[in-house]
Design a protein around this motif. Sequence first.
Motif, PDB file in Angstrom:
ATOM      1  N   SER A  78      23.486  14.326 -54.711  1.00 57.98           N
ATOM      2  CA  SER A  78      23.109  12.579 -55.199  1.00 57.98           C
ATOM      3  C   SER A  78      24.292  12.513 -55.823  1.00 57.98           C
ATOM      4  CB  SER A  78      22.350  12.501 -54.842  1.00 57.98           C
ATOM      5  OG  SER A  78      21.363  12.780 -56.796  1.00 57.98           O
ATOM      6  N   PRO A 260      18.765   9.634 -50.460  1.00 60.78           N
ATOM      7  CA  PRO A 260      18.741  10.567 -51.363  1.00 60.78           C
ATOM      8  C   PRO A 260      19.902  10.040 -52.932  1.00 60.78           C
ATOM      9  CG  PRO A 260      19.664  11.511 -48.878  1.00 60.78           C
ATOM     10  CD  PRO A 260      18.736  10.502 -49.195  1.00 60.78           C
ATOM     11  N   TRP A 261      20.652   9.501 -52.003  1.00 57.41           N
ATOM     12  CA  TRP A 261      21.687   8.677 -53.659  1.00 57.41           C
ATOM     13  C   TRP A 261      21.062   8.082 -54.387  1.00 57.41           C
ATOM     14  CZ3 TRP A 261      20.825   7.199 -48.514  1.00 57.41           C
ATOM     15  CH2 TRP A 261      20.524   5.511 -47.441  1.00 57.41           C
TER      16      TRP A 261
END
Length: 318
Positions: A78, A260-261
């Motif tokens: 991430s 996901p970041w």
Amino acid sequence: MFKDSFKYYKTKASVPDLSDVIDIYDLNKFDYKVQLFKKSRNIGANNECIGLIPFENWEIYELKEKPDLIYIKTPFTSFGQRYWTIQCLENYTKKPNKLNLDPFNEIPSNESWWEMCQKYKNFQLLKKLRWATLGYHHNWDTKVYTEDFRNEFPSDLGLLSKIVAKAIGYDYFEPQAAIVNFYHLDSTLSGHTDHSEINLEAPLISFSFGQSAIFLLGGKTLEEKPTPLLIHSGDIIIMTKEARLCYHGIPRILKTDNTPWNTNNFSEEKLANCGIFSDHAIFKSQNEELWKPFGQYLNNSRINMNVRQVLPSGQSSL
Ligand SMILES: O=C(O)CCC(=O)C(=O)O
């Protein structure tokens, strides 16, 4: 056939049936269409400092019907997704790189697009950016690369692309040109082939971040029915050999709940040894506030960087 499929997935009048869209995250359903890519090469070294998970955890697939299309299910951490997003928005949009906005002279020479959007909260300008070109700049009119329309290719993106190319057996890939595409929820990219590069044997490597997209891979003519694929944040698509010459396009961006970041799994200890990341204010201070505008951008947009080798191996200019 390509155009019919494109229209089908693009239309906003009705919700398209997505059951035929190959989703690599739902392999059980699509194992008749997708198989493991068996020719991958262990690239060994720890690649965390370029934002990648350890190689032994990479999942690399190919399409059974079109094995020259290689799909890497997100190999990014991430932290890596954040790094490449920041590079695309803040750094690759600076001069000397070219932007679709250049002819409109809206950005004074002492400012950059990202700075202007943030400083003046100029959301119109934020939405207007559609592409940036790096290295050999793509000429949208002539489709011909020239030496006088070339700048240095970013070394970090060069390194990332070489690592990915090596993992699928291309040891001598030379990243020389890239287009960074910026999509919003209503954006599309019509079907096209990429044939400006003299070297069509080298792969075309495509990295995506942010919202999901339907990617259509057709054949060498528009008559062939395309295969639809769902691309998620962090996924890499590589077009090699025959697939390198095929029609492809993006009929639709799809809003995703998968972000996901936003997972903050950074380890300060690891970062200390990661030159390019630890030099970056956002990662150095681990300050979520600094990341916020980038995260907000990704919440409604998709970024795609696609990297090409232009020249034949061993040649350094046109
Ligand atoms: O956004 C994508 O995934 C595809 C981009 C593309 O095909 C291109 O820029 O030529």
